[in-house]
Design a protein around this motif. Structure first.
Motif, mmCIF file in Angstrom:
data_model
loop_
_atom_site.group_PDB
_atom_site.id
_atom_site.type_symbol
_atom_site.label_atom_id
_atom_site.label_comp_id
_atom_site.label_asym_id
_atom_site.label_seq_id
_atom_site.Cartn_x
_atom_site.Cartn_y
_atom_site.Cartn_z
ATOM 1 N N GLU A 248 0.742 -1.048 0.026
ATOM 2 C CA GLU A 248 -0.030 0.336 -0.126
ATOM 3 C C GLU A 248 0.882 1.454 -0.190
ATOM 4 O O GLU A 248 2.079 1.224 0.611
ATOM 5 N N ARG A 249 0.303 2.439 -0.436
ATOM 6 C CA ARG A 249 1.462 3.098 -0.702
ATOM 7 C C ARG A 249 0.656 4.750 0.148
ATOM 8 O O ARG A 249 -0.698 5.125 -0.080
ATOM 9 N N LEU B 144 3.842 16.812 -12.773
ATOM 10 C CA LEU B 144 4.662 16.713 -13.406
ATOM 11 C C LEU B 144 4.307 14.969 -13.582
ATOM 12 O O LEU B 144 4.221 14.348 -12.397
ATOM 13 N N ALA B 145 5.492 15.014 -13.895
ATOM 14 C CA ALA B 145 5.201 13.407 -14.758
ATOM 15 C C ALA B 145 5.901 12.669 -13.141
ATOM 16 O O ALA B 145 6.957 13.123 -12.508
ATOM 17 N N PRO B 146 5.376 10.939 -12.182
ATOM 18 C CA PRO B 146 5.622 10.711 -11.546
ATOM 19 C C PRO B 146 7.534 10.652 -11.111
ATOM 20 O O PRO B 146 7.785 10.944 -10.198
ATOM 21 N N GLY C 198 -3.823 -1.217 -5.603
ATOM 22 C CA GLY C 198 -2.967 -0.980 -6.804
ATOM 23 C C GLY C 198 -2.861 0.687 -7.489
ATOM 24 O O GLY C 198 -1.775 0.588 -8.627
ATOM 25 N N GLN C 199 -3.024 1.469 -6.951
ATOM 26 C CA GLN C 199 -2.796 2.722 -6.899
ATOM 27 C C GLN C 199 -2.124 3.331 -6.139
ATOM 28 O O GLN C 199 -1.538 2.502 -5.009
ATOM 29 N N ASP C 200 -0.790 3.756 -7.217
ATOM 30 C CA ASP C 200 0.555 4.467 -6.221
ATOM 31 C C ASP C 200 0.324 5.684 -5.720
ATOM 32 O O ASP C 200 -0.630 6.346 -5.899
ATOM 33 N N GLU C 201 0.791 6.032 -4.967
ATOM 34 C CA GLU C 201 1.200 7.798 -4.074
ATOM 35 C C GLU C 201 0.065 8.772 -4.577
ATOM 36 O O GLU C 201 0.307 10.259 -4.598
ATOM 37 N N PHE C 202 0.833 9.035 -6.400
ATOM 38 C CA PHE C 202 0.594 10.105 -7.173
ATOM 39 C C PHE C 202 -1.234 10.196 -7.563
ATOM 40 O O PHE C 202 -1.870 10.189 -7.955
#
Length: 155
Positions: A1-2, A60-62, A130-134
């Motif tokens: 998890e993020r 911005l891009a990750p 399944g989702q990232d920190e962004f």
């Protein structure tokens, strides 16, 4: 998890660089102060904060965000959390001195301290599976659901 980078940047990072009055009356200091959790010369455990970290454009891009000092602070804070379990996270337990020693002593008066409430909310609300920190799904942590204009939710 993020955990949410947007919530960290807007709601948690300021807590780490703003002076807090200690409940024991021993003055005020910041987590990022020179002798504590400063990235330069701090002696306080795993948490390291670059107090001059600039705000990052969430558009911005990750990879560009991950190259910033703000992301380094986020990553350091993530290292002392258990996403989804604030009660097991040193980022919250240490300043409360709950079951773990903190060289800086008790910084937060209680679990109801506004700083503790924000930290707990961040840790207890990780990005969806399944989702990232962004993930923009974490924008629901703000009212309205926009990190640029929304206020930091606490419940």
């Amino acid at each position: 998890e993020r955990l949410s980078f947007a919530y960290f940047q807007k709601c948690v990072e300021p807590l780490l660089i703003t002076p807090i009055q200690a409940p024991n009356g021993q003055g005020s200091n910041t987590c990022a102060s020179g002798g504590c959790h400063s990235n330069v010369n701090g002696t306080g455990g795993a948490l390291r904060i670059i107090d001059s970290a600039a705000l990052v454009d969430l558009g911005l891009a990750p990879d560009a965000i991950r190259a910033t000092d703000m992301y380094r602070n986020f990553y350091s804070a993530m290292g002392v959390t258990v996403p989804g379990d604030a009660a097991a996270s040193r980022l919250l337990l240490k300043p409360l001195v709950q079951g773990v020693l903190h060289g800086g002593g008790q910084i937060l008066a209680s679990e109801n301290d506004p700083v503790a409430v924000l930290i707990r909310y961040w840790i207890d609300h990780p990005a969806p599976e399944g989702q990232d920190e962004f993930s923009t799904a974490t924008y629901s942590m703000f009212t309205p659901a926009d990190p640029a204009t929304g206020s930091c939710n606490t419940q």
